[in-house]
Write an enzyme that holds these catalytic residues in place. Structure first.
Site, PDB file in Angstrom:
ATOM      1  N   HIS A 147      -0.038   9.126  -5.817  1.00  0.00           N
ATOM      2  CA  HIS A 147      -1.281   8.553  -6.348  1.00  0.00           C
ATOM      3  C   HIS A 147      -1.075   8.345  -7.845  1.00  0.00           C
ATOM      4  CE1 HIS A 147      -5.379   7.370  -6.549  1.00  0.00           C
ATOM      5  NE2 HIS A 147      -5.758   8.396  -7.283  1.00  0.00           N
ATOM      6  N   CYS A 193     -11.224   5.984  -5.129  1.00  0.00           N
ATOM      7  CA  CYS A 193      -9.840   5.510  -5.196  1.00  0.00           C
ATOM      8  C   CYS A 193      -9.031   5.744  -3.923  1.00  0.00           C
ATOM      9  CB  CYS A 193      -9.162   6.120  -6.411  1.00  0.00           C
ATOM     10  SG  CYS A 193     -10.135   5.838  -7.898  1.00  0.00           S
ATOM     11  N   HIS A 212      -4.209   1.244 -12.464  1.00  0.00           N
ATOM     12  CA  HIS A 212      -4.909   1.901 -11.367  1.00  0.00           C
ATOM     13  C   HIS A 212      -5.967   0.920 -10.854  1.00  0.00           C
ATOM     14  CE1 HIS A 212      -6.813   4.474  -8.687  1.00  0.00           C
ATOM     15  NE2 HIS A 212      -7.115   5.509  -9.451  1.00  0.00           N
TER      16      HIS A 212
END
Lengths: 395, 269
Positions: free
Chosen positions: A292, A162, A326
């Site tokens: 994040h 990620c 996400h």
């Protein structure tokens, strides 16, 4: 580091195609998430899907790259005049002086998953039309973009889960600084697939609701898909006052665990400190932090500790994953574009779905207008891979 | 391509690791590549380094064992401190066996993917295990450029050394794929190599390299069997450079990279 000009940027996600719909949704606090209704997926979770991704047709000469991920890439780079900006850069710098550095976690692995469902019953063979290089291999996305624009410079894919499409800014920055290239296409593309949906579900990291980053009741992620692109070039004078610059990049590793962050957020803190140091800035110089903020209990807890340790409780911050989901390997790129929008239009993005935020943070629930000069964007991934970007206005 | 007069990114080679079919470590492999010993290809034997905690050692997949073994060989040979090193991990794909098992599960009626299998599927699995084994909190770049992944990693590591003036450990690795993936991705065995690149010459360095892009064709190896290995496993595209180092032979070496470009390495012993 020497700042770089982000001369063009675009993002396509479940909020829509290009920066217009994204800007409108963020301003309105609208989420693009919906209950998972993907064909054949029986999971009680929410997703962020790009509408019409499967209907996009690649040009005949690029058909060997056909997969959902590259279709999404093509939709993405056709928005906001990005493709024209690349063609102009190619004319100015030369095809072999433009690098392509893109992030992805799973590229077109969906094609392989589907091919396994169609294995020959007797021999076990995959269907004859399965194309590993064009779809499954992580590099397929960079090869596709390079071929689509006829570029001849260096190219690679960063696939560090990620943090992938944040870390490409670091790779491009070094390549430009080393003099190997004059400009770079950076960003990331990741698309919905069974591996990530079922994999994150098996780790019990997916929420049964739309994700609620930094909410005290957060209970997991909502997986999304996206394509984000930025064109990086050397800064040349005169610079427009509203020019958007990459001011700093910081990277670190947790050295802790494959699927859990360091509980105190030590790696996250090192990445943020390194990004500030590269930009020559202090924590007080940052107007907004795009966290994040995946909405898993452990990720957000580690990140909040790291942010509080470095910034205290006053810096405005939020995660925009409640709006976009996400988007995994594309998340860093998407959030760099959101940072650019916040700087360009002077607004602080809120966090749809979050109601009861972590205390001792200036966590934004709703979007509001405010002058924004410098944004820190965080991207942290599996295997303890961390990257923070500092993006700012020229004036 | 690189413009004449451009200063190309360069570095000193401080340590080398090597593991592949019939190539058990760098000293043995160097003797073969220098033509001083004959090459007897045998299947690559992989084992997880002792440095990994027991739980991670049990969970590690083939590419993780391979990457850690060659990385630690290069660092140990150079007497460097792994915990402080920036790293570049470059591979043409993840672990083929792990990927096969996930795709098989996802094509079945019971799609329960094992959590360990899922976290081993990320392309940065080796980087994650490396950090756990060595305690390195320095940046790790994790790259892929299909069959050109070694050259992509070499460029990235050289640029890190040149621009950031820090040592960078390049670890390039690829392992075999099982059927039915193997029919589409015919990588037959495991091959890995590691180069510790430094901005200043160390006490026992292997020479200096600089690199830029070229349109020239990639160099081949004189030994046809070794050249077949070079073509069969993407990480083995490094062999012409490793052979030049083994022979102490200065000169330009052209390595496979992308369809439209190769990487020209200027090696000085």
């Amino acid at each position: 580091m020497n700042p770089l000009l982000i001369s063009r940027y675009t993002a396509t996600s479940c909020l829509g195609r290009g920066i217009g719909p994204m800007r409108d949704a963020l301003a309105a606090g609208r989420s693009g998430l919906k209950p998972c209704d993907l064909d054949g997926v029986a999971l009680d979770t929410w997703i962020g899907e790009v509408a019409g991704a499967d209907d996009e047709a690649l040009p005949p000469q690029l058909r060997s790259f056909d997969c959902r991920n590259n279709r999404l890439a093509q939709i993405g780079f056709e928005q906001d005049g990005f493709a024209d900006a690349v063609r102009n850069a190619k004319a100015r710098h030369g095809a072999d002086r433009i690098g392509v550095f893109l992030g992805t976690s799973t590229a077109g692995i969906l094609e392989t998953e589907l091919a396994y469902q169609q294995r020959d019953r007797d021999s076990g063979a995959l269907p004859a039309n399965f194309n590993y290089a064009g779809s499954h291999n992580p590099f397929s996305i960079a090869a596709f973009v390079q071929a689509a624009f006829g570029l001849g410079g260096p190219a690679n894919v960063v696939s560090s889960a990620c943090s992938s499409s944040a870390k490409v800014f670091a790779s491009a920055r070094r390549m430009i600084e080393a003099g190997l290239i004059d400009a770079a296409i950076v960003g990331g593309v990741d698309s919905l697939c069974l591996t990530t949906l079922y994999g994150f579900a098996s780790l019990e990291l997916t929420s049964r609701h739309a994700c609620r980053p930094f909410d005290l009741g957060r209970d997991g992620i909502s997986i999304g898909e996206a394509a984000a692109f930025a064109l990086l070039e050397r800064v040349s004078e005169p610079l427009a006052d509203d020019a958007i610059l990459l001011l700093g990049v910081g990277e670190s590793s947790d050295a802790y665990h494959m699927s859990s962050p360091h509980p105190e957020g030590l790696g996250a803190r090192r990445a943020m400190e390194a990004a500030l140091a590269a930009a020559g800035l202090a924590p007080g110089d940052i107007d907004y932090i795009n966290l994040h903020g995946t909405a898993t209990p452990s990720n957000d807890s580690a990140e909040s500790k790291a942010v509080r340790a470095l910034f205290g409780a006053s810096t405005a911050c939020s995660s925009t994953k409640g709006a976009t989901g996400h988007t995994l390997g594309a998340a860093g790129g998407v959030e760099a574009v959101i940072a650019a929008l916040a700087l360009r239009d002077g607004f602080l993005p809120g966090s749809p779905n979050t109601c009861d935020p972590e205390p001792d943070m200036n966590y934004l629930l709703a979007s509001r207008s405010a002058p924004v000069r410098r944004v820190l964007s965080n991207s942290f991934g599996f295997g303890g891979t961390n990257c923070s970007l500092v993006i700012g206005r020229a004036q | 391509m690189s413009r004449p007069g451009d200063s190309l990114p360069g570095a000193w080679i401080g340590g080398i690791g090597l593991l592949g079919p019939g190539l058990h470590d760098w000293p043995g492999g160097a003797a073969i590549l220098a033509g001083e010993a004959s090459w007897v290809p045998t299947k690559t034997v992989l084992s997880a380094p002792e440095r990994l905690p027991a739980a991670e050692r049990r969970r590690s997949v083939r590419v993780v064992k391979l990457a850690l073994t060659v990385g630690l060989e290069a660092v140990t040979a150079a007497g460097a401190d792994a915990s402080s090193l920036a790293t570049v991990f470059s591979s043409s794909g993840g672990d083929g066996h792990n990927c096969h098992l996930i795709c098989e599960t996802l094509a079945s009626d019971d799609r329960q993917v094992s959590p360990t299998r899922f976290h081993n599927s990320v392309h940065n699995a080796a980087a994650g295990y490396w950090g756990i084994a060595t305690g390195a909190m320095a940046p790790a770049a994790v790259l892929c450029a299909f069959d050109g992944s070694f050259a992509a990693g070499l460029l990235e590591a050289l640029v890190q050394v040149s621009v950031d003036r820090v040592p960078s450990l390049l670890i390039a690795y690829d392992a075999d794929y099982p059927e039915p993936l193997r029919a589409a991705r015919p990588v037959p065995d495991a091959f890995g190599t590691a180069l510790l690149l430094t901005p200043q010459p160390g006490p026992a360095h292997f020479g200096h390299i600089r690199a830029g892009l070229t349109t020239a064709a990639a160099d081949t190896l004189a030994n046809p069997a070794l050249d077949a290995l070079r073509r069969a496993i993407p990480a083995a595209r490094s062999l012409p450079l490793l052979a030049a180092i083994a022979r102490g032979e200065p000169g330009p070496i052209v390595l496979d990279y992308l369809d439209h470009a190769r990487v020209a390495v200027d090696f000085t012993a």
